[in-house]
Scaffold this motif. Structure first.
Motif, PDB file in Angstrom:
ATOM      1  N   ASP A  24       1.027  -1.209   0.219  1.00  0.00           N
ATOM      2  CA  ASP A  24      -0.050   0.051   0.006  1.00  0.00           C
ATOM      3  C   ASP A  24       0.717   1.278   0.142  1.00  0.00           C
ATOM      4  OD1 ASP A  24      -2.333  -1.726   0.133  1.00  0.00           O
ATOM      5  OD2 ASP A  24      -2.280  -1.534   2.425  1.00  0.00           O
ATOM      6  N   LEU A  25       0.578   2.135  -0.798  1.00  0.00           N
ATOM      7  CA  LEU A  25       1.304   3.403  -0.981  1.00  0.00           C
ATOM      8  C   LEU A  25       0.392   4.413  -0.515  1.00  0.00           C
ATOM      9  CD1 LEU A  25       2.370   1.467  -3.706  1.00  0.00           C
ATOM     10  CD2 LEU A  25       3.840   3.389  -3.605  1.00  0.00           C
ATOM     11  N   PHE A  26       0.622   5.058   0.637  1.00  0.00           N
ATOM     12  CA  PHE A  26      -0.155   6.250   0.868  1.00  0.00           C
ATOM     13  C   PHE A  26       0.535   7.565   0.290  1.00  0.00           C
ATOM     14  CE2 PHE A  26      -1.460   2.783   3.502  1.00  0.00           C
ATOM     15  CZ  PHE A  26      -2.703   3.033   3.901  1.00  0.00           C
ATOM     16  N   PHE A  27      -0.274   7.954  -0.678  1.00  0.00           N
ATOM     17  CA  PHE A  27       0.455   9.573  -1.078  1.00  0.00           C
ATOM     18  C   PHE A  27       0.093  10.440  -0.211  1.00  0.00           C
ATOM     19  CE2 PHE A  27       0.172   6.773  -4.620  1.00  0.00           C
ATOM     20  CZ  PHE A  27       1.398   7.227  -5.399  1.00  0.00           C
ATOM     21  N   ASP A  28       0.774  11.749  -0.158  1.00  0.00           N
ATOM     22  CA  ASP A  28       0.851  12.580   0.852  1.00  0.00           C
ATOM     23  C   ASP A  28      -0.455  13.715   0.631  1.00  0.00           C
ATOM     24  OD1 ASP A  28       1.937  14.048  -1.113  1.00  0.00           O
ATOM     25  OD2 ASP A  28       3.836  14.697  -0.125  1.00  0.00           O
ATOM     26  N   GLY A  29      -1.224  13.293  -0.354  1.00  0.00           N
ATOM     27  CA  GLY A  29      -2.249  14.364  -0.439  1.00  0.00           C
ATOM     28  C   GLY A  29      -3.218  13.917  -1.928  1.00  0.00           C
ATOM     29  N   PRO A  30      -4.146  14.418  -2.414  1.00  0.00           N
ATOM     30  CA  PRO A  30      -4.782  14.206  -3.531  1.00  0.00           C
ATOM     31  C   PRO A  30      -3.924  14.599  -4.657  1.00  0.00           C
ATOM     32  CG  PRO A  30      -5.991  15.892  -2.474  1.00  0.00           C
ATOM     33  CD  PRO A  30      -4.836  15.496  -1.376  1.00  0.00           C
ATOM     34  N   GLU A  31      -3.273  15.784  -4.695  1.00  0.00           N
ATOM     35  CA  GLU A  31      -2.544  16.205  -5.828  1.00  0.00           C
ATOM     36  C   GLU A  31      -1.394  15.057  -6.259  1.00  0.00           C
ATOM     37  OE1 GLU A  31      -2.913  18.066  -2.929  1.00  0.00           O
ATOM     38  OE2 GLU A  31      -4.294  19.378  -3.944  1.00  0.00           O
ATOM     39  N   HIS A  36       0.906  10.818  -9.455  1.00  0.00           N
ATOM     40  CA  HIS A  36       1.833   9.714  -9.448  1.00  0.00           C
ATOM     41  C   HIS A  36       0.971   8.366  -9.287  1.00  0.00           C
ATOM     42  CE1 HIS A  36       5.041  12.228  -8.964  1.00  0.00           C
ATOM     43  NE2 HIS A  36       4.387  12.942  -8.088  1.00  0.00           N
ATOM     44  N   HIS A  37      -0.231   8.243  -8.861  1.00  0.00           N
ATOM     45  CA  HIS A  37      -0.653   6.657  -8.963  1.00  0.00           C
ATOM     46  C   HIS A  37      -0.807   5.702 -10.127  1.00  0.00           C
ATOM     47  CE1 HIS A  37      -4.496   8.061 -10.393  1.00  0.00           C
ATOM     48  NE2 HIS A  37      -4.776   6.699 -10.439  1.00  0.00           N
ATOM     49  N   ALA A  38      -0.635   6.406 -11.215  1.00  0.00           N
ATOM     50  CA  ALA A  38      -0.859   5.643 -12.506  1.00  0.00           C
ATOM     51  C   ALA A  38       0.511   5.599 -13.137  1.00  0.00           C
ATOM     52  CB  ALA A  38      -1.889   6.124 -13.335  1.00  0.00           C
ATOM     53  N   ASN A  39       1.698   6.432 -12.757  1.00  0.00           N
ATOM     54  CA  ASN A  39       3.154   6.241 -13.288  1.00  0.00           C
ATOM     55  C   ASN A  39       3.415   5.116 -13.701  1.00  0.00           C
ATOM     56  OD1 ASN A  39       5.741   6.744 -13.540  1.00  0.00           O
ATOM     57  ND2 ASN A  39       5.765   8.743 -12.379  1.00  0.00           N
ATOM     58  N   PRO A  40       3.810   5.261 -14.854  1.00  0.00           N
ATOM     59  CA  PRO A  40       4.625   3.766 -15.603  1.00  0.00           C
ATOM     60  C   PRO A  40       5.720   3.392 -14.610  1.00  0.00           C
ATOM     61  CG  PRO A  40       4.310   5.522 -17.235  1.00  0.00           C
ATOM     62  CD  PRO A  40       3.930   6.255 -16.111  1.00  0.00           C
ATOM     63  N   ALA A  41       6.225   4.133 -13.916  1.00  0.00           N
ATOM     64  CA  ALA A  41       7.395   3.633 -13.036  1.00  0.00           C
ATOM     65  C   ALA A  41       6.871   2.835 -11.964  1.00  0.00           C
ATOM     66  CB  ALA A  41       8.291   4.806 -12.568  1.00  0.00           C
ATOM     67  N   LEU A  42       5.639   2.716 -11.667  1.00  0.00           N
ATOM     68  CA  LEU A  42       5.226   1.910 -10.464  1.00  0.00           C
ATOM     69  C   LEU A  42       4.377   0.620 -11.401  1.00  0.00           C
ATOM     70  CD1 LEU A  42       3.800   4.442  -8.072  1.00  0.00           C
ATOM     71  CD2 LEU A  42       5.824   3.110  -7.854  1.00  0.00           C
ATOM     72  N   GLY A  43       4.657   0.494 -12.590  1.00  0.00           N
ATOM     73  CA  GLY A  43       4.037  -0.492 -13.387  1.00  0.00           C
ATOM     74  C   GLY A  43       4.375  -2.024 -13.109  1.00  0.00           C
ATOM     75  N   PRO A  44       3.879  -2.920 -13.873  1.00  0.00           N
ATOM     76  CA  PRO A  44       3.901  -4.478 -13.552  1.00  0.00           C
ATOM     77  C   PRO A  44       5.589  -4.742 -13.978  1.00  0.00           C
ATOM     78  CG  PRO A  44       2.189  -4.178 -14.824  1.00  0.00           C
ATOM     79  CD  PRO A  44       2.677  -2.618 -14.656  1.00  0.00           C
ATOM     80  N   ASP A  45       6.330  -3.930 -14.653  1.00  0.00           N
ATOM     81  CA  ASP A  45       7.608  -4.385 -14.955  1.00  0.00           C
ATOM     82  C   ASP A  45       8.392  -4.184 -13.662  1.00  0.00           C
ATOM     83  OD1 ASP A  45       9.724  -5.238 -17.018  1.00  0.00           O
ATOM     84  OD2 ASP A  45      10.549  -3.302 -16.661  1.00  0.00           O
ATOM     85  N   HIS A  61      -4.614  -1.241  -7.487  1.00  0.00           N
ATOM     86  CA  HIS A  61      -5.924  -0.786  -7.126  1.00  0.00           C
ATOM     87  C   HIS A  61      -5.954   0.381  -6.403  1.00  0.00           C
ATOM     88  CE1 HIS A  61      -7.407  -4.875  -7.871  1.00  0.00           C
ATOM     89  NE2 HIS A  61      -6.401  -5.295  -7.424  1.00  0.00           N
ATOM     90  N   PRO A  62      -6.215   1.698  -7.086  1.00  0.00           N
ATOM     91  CA  PRO A  62      -6.089   3.051  -6.689  1.00  0.00           C
ATOM     92  C   PRO A  62      -7.462   3.036  -5.754  1.00  0.00           C
ATOM     93  CG  PRO A  62      -6.738   3.138  -9.037  1.00  0.00           C
ATOM     94  CD  PRO A  62      -6.387   1.510  -8.738  1.00  0.00           C
ATOM     95  N   VAL A  63      -7.114   3.718  -4.662  1.00  0.00           N
ATOM     96  CA  VAL A  63      -8.219   4.097  -3.664  1.00  0.00           C
ATOM     97  C   VAL A  63      -8.350   5.668  -3.453  1.00  0.00           C
ATOM     98  CG1 VAL A  63      -9.223   3.587  -1.418  1.00  0.00           C
ATOM     99  CG2 VAL A  63      -7.925   1.722  -2.421  1.00  0.00           C
ATOM    100  N   ARG A  64      -9.070   6.410  -4.284  1.00  0.00           N
ATOM    101  CA  ARG A  64      -8.972   7.686  -4.417  1.00  0.00           C
ATOM    102  C   ARG A  64      -9.214   8.377  -3.006  1.00  0.00           C
ATOM    103  NH1 ARG A  64      -9.141   6.915  -9.594  1.00  0.00           N
ATOM    104  NH2 ARG A  64      -8.276   8.315 -11.021  1.00  0.00           N
ATOM    105  N   ASP A  65     -10.357   7.837  -2.331  1.00  0.00           N
ATOM    106  CA  ASP A  65     -10.905   8.634  -1.225  1.00  0.00           C
ATOM    107  C   ASP A  65      -9.633   8.492   0.016  1.00  0.00           C
ATOM    108  OD1 ASP A  65     -13.418   8.951  -2.132  1.00  0.00           O
ATOM    109  OD2 ASP A  65     -14.296   7.286  -1.084  1.00  0.00           O
ATOM    110  N   LEU A  66      -8.540   7.438  -0.041  1.00  0.00           N
ATOM    111  CA  LEU A  66      -7.715   7.494   0.659  1.00  0.00           C
ATOM    112  C   LEU A  66      -6.190   7.956   0.198  1.00  0.00           C
ATOM    113  CD1 LEU A  66      -8.184   4.166   2.281  1.00  0.00           C
ATOM    114  CD2 LEU A  66      -8.773   6.094   3.203  1.00  0.00           C
TER     115      LEU A  66
END
Length: 102
Positions: A24-31, A36-45, A61-66
């Motif tokens: 689980d990666l909890f980003f420091d805010g909505p921005e 970054h949540h869909a960044n290719p650097a975090l992709g399957p490779d 699985h992005p969880v926008r509310d959190l």
């Protein structure tokens, strides 16, 4: 270069059953999440390179509310097997801290 540890306030890894790991990666805010949540650097490779996971089986699985991204991938060997080094997968997130997001 921005790294995961620069934009996430918290990371954790854990079992997702005897055959899967979840990070689980909890980003420091909505921005940060939106940027970054869909960044290719975090992709399957990345999970293939770092954890030996089959890229076709990596799940995002992005969880926008959190402002969180949950990534699950199959374990290289079942939990509790002879080659087990991290039974609960509690330290697996560490490899992601210095991943560059661009």
């Amino acid at each position: 270069m921005t790294k995961v540890k620069d934009v996430c306030r918290h990371l954790r890894s854990k079992n997702a059953g005897p055959y899967w790991v979840t990070i689980d990666l909890f980003f420091d805010g909505p921005e940060s999440f939106e940027r970054h949540h869909a960044n290719p650097a975090l992709g399957p490779d990345l999970f293939r390179r770092l954890y030996g996971a089959d890229p076709a089986l990596v799940q995002h699985h992005p969880v926008r509310d959190l402002h969180m991204l949950k990534v699950s991938y199959p374990r290289a060997s079942p939990q509790g097997g002879m080659v087990e080094r991290d039974m609960h997968c509690g330290q697996q997130f560490v490899r992601l801290l210095d991943v560059e997001l661009g």
